[in-house]
Write an enzyme that holds these catalytic residues in place. Structure first.
Site, short mmCIF file in Angstrom:
data_model
loop_
_atom_site.label_atom_id
_atom_site.label_comp_id
_atom_site.label_asym_id
_atom_site.label_seq_id
_atom_site.Cartn_x
_atom_site.Cartn_y
_atom_site.Cartn_z
N SER A 99 14.12 53.62 -45.90
CA SER A 99 13.89 54.92 -45.28
C SER A 99 14.47 55.98 -46.22
CB SER A 99 14.63 54.99 -43.94
OG SER A 99 14.68 56.31 -43.44
N TYR B 134 22.53 55.06 -38.48
CA TYR B 134 21.25 54.65 -39.08
C TYR B 134 21.28 54.84 -40.60
CZ TYR B 134 16.17 54.35 -39.77
OH TYR B 134 14.91 54.00 -40.20
P1 NAP Z 1 8.68 50.65 -34.13
O1 NAP Z 1 7.26 50.99 -33.81
O2 NAP Z 1 9.73 50.88 -33.09
O3 NAP Z 1 8.73 49.13 -34.64
C1 NAP Z 1 9.95 48.45 -34.80
C2 NAP Z 1 9.62 46.98 -34.90
O4 NAP Z 1 10.85 46.27 -35.14
C3 NAP Z 1 9.02 46.41 -33.62
O5 NAP Z 1 7.93 45.59 -33.96
C4 NAP Z 1 10.14 45.57 -33.03
O6 NAP Z 1 9.61 44.41 -32.39
C5 NAP Z 1 10.86 45.14 -34.30
N1 NAP Z 1 12.22 44.68 -34.05
C6 NAP Z 1 13.27 45.41 -33.57
N2 NAP Z 1 14.33 44.60 -33.41
C7 NAP Z 1 13.94 43.36 -33.80
C8 NAP Z 1 14.58 42.10 -33.84
N3 NAP Z 1 15.86 41.95 -33.44
N4 NAP Z 1 13.89 41.02 -34.29
C9 NAP Z 1 12.60 41.17 -34.68
N5 NAP Z 1 11.92 42.33 -34.64
C10 NAP Z 1 12.60 43.41 -34.20
O7 NAP Z 1 9.17 51.49 -35.41
P2 NAP Z 1 8.56 51.61 -36.89
O8 NAP Z 1 8.55 53.05 -37.20
O9 NAP Z 1 7.33 50.82 -37.06
O10 NAP Z 1 9.76 50.96 -37.74
C11 NAP Z 1 9.54 49.91 -38.66
C12 NAP Z 1 10.57 50.00 -39.78
O11 NAP Z 1 10.38 51.22 -40.50
C13 NAP Z 1 12.04 50.03 -39.29
O12 NAP Z 1 12.82 49.27 -40.19
C14 NAP Z 1 12.40 51.51 -39.39
O13 NAP Z 1 13.80 51.68 -39.58
C15 NAP Z 1 11.60 51.90 -40.62
N6 NAP Z 1 11.34 53.34 -40.74
C16 NAP Z 1 10.72 54.03 -39.75
C17 NAP Z 1 10.50 55.40 -39.91
C18 NAP Z 1 9.85 56.24 -38.83
O14 NAP Z 1 9.98 57.47 -38.88
N7 NAP Z 1 9.14 55.67 -37.88
C19 NAP Z 1 10.91 56.04 -41.08
C20 NAP Z 1 11.51 55.30 -42.07
C21 NAP Z 1 11.72 53.94 -41.90
P3 NAP Z 1 10.15 43.74 -31.06
O15 NAP Z 1 10.81 44.80 -30.23
O16 NAP Z 1 8.92 43.15 -30.44
O17 NAP Z 1 11.09 42.67 -31.56
#
Ligand code: NAP
Length: 244
Positions: A131, A144
């Protein structure tokens, strides 16, 4: 030619789900993994891939997953997220613990468990969702940003340690992406979650998945180390231009 296999953690939602679709479209066999297996199964059915249950914070779950997965050429670590937006002085240590466990130790556990399969591939690629929080900080983001800074350190360390092996390490570092990320961060408060993206056009999960697909489809000798992508209206973690 046998098809290459890509495993995606956090595939039940957001960037992970979009990455499964993008990599399937590039001809990969896909394995969608997360705790919500029903959602992973729906995505797997859509693309003709497989789904497996995985909790990256649970060593037994990671071991069972690694035992079931079979051959792996690419792993995309998308599991993770943020909890809360409190100042350090008020921060909930349990939220910090979860962020470190899911974002950092999750990457470590899954990488350790899949390394034998990645080595057997002979041409492997590890992609980690970092990120801009991995190199910037913002008030309220301490837990975070500390976790994502650690993710950045793990990626850079892996690149040093595995330099003699045919394993690429890429960190993809997005700014604002509209997914369930903010809904999870604010524990289901939809109004607060929507407010994060108010007045600008955020990245979509597909925008990020597109970049992941680009990185993993370069020739084997090309390692894209670190990609930063942000909405045009976001200059930094603390400065975005909003209309209206
Ligand atoms: P999201 O839609 O909330 O997806 C998060 C995913 O992580 C879900 O599929 C969730 O699945 C999974 N997860 C959470 N805890 C877990 C665990 N203990 N074991 C296995 N899976 C787990 O958010 P997203 O935006 O796609 O985020 C994906 C990645 O991108 C994250 O690492 C986040 O930090 C990063 N990111 C996001 C943004 C943003 O603005 N959205 C920006 C920069 C980086 P389950 O709940 O089904 O396990």
């Amino acid at each position: 030619m046998t098809r290459r296999t890509a495993v995606v953690t956090g595939a039940s939602s957001g960037i992970g789900a979009a990455t499964v679709r993008a990599l399937a479209a590039q001809g990969f066999d896909t394995v969608a993994a997360a705790r919500r297996l029903d959602r992973c199964e729906a995505i797997a059915a859509e693309v003709g891939g497989r789904a497996l249950a995985l909790d990256v914070t649970d060593a037994d779950s990671v071991a069972a997953f690694a035992g079931a997965v079979g051959a792996v050429d690419v792993v995309v670590h998308s599991a993770g997220g943020a909890l809360g937006l409190d100042r350090v002085e008020d921060g909930d240590v349990e939220q910090w613990r979860w962020m470190f466990d899911a974002n950092v130790l999750g990457v470590v556990r899954v990488t350790q468990a899949l390394l034998p399969a990645l080595r057997a591939s002979g041409d492997a690629h590890v992609v980690v969702l970092g990120s801009i929080a991995g190199f910037e900080v913002y008030p309220g983001g301490g837990g975070y940003t500390a976790a994502k800074h650690a993710v950045n350190a793990v990626c850079r360390t892996l690149r040093l340690e595995l330099v003699a092996e045919p394993i690429r390490i890429t960190e993809v570092a997005p700014g604002m992406v509209e997914t369930d990320f903010s809904l999870v961060r604010f524990e289901g408060d939809t109004e607060r979650a929507h407010g994060v993206y108010r007045g600008l056009t955020p990245l979509t999960a597909d925008d990020v998945a597109d970049v992941v697909a680009f990185c993993v489809t370069r020739p084997s000798h090309v390692n894209i180390d670190h990609v930063v992508l942000k909405p045009r209206a976001q200059a930094s973690a603390t400065l975005a231009h909003r209309e209206g």
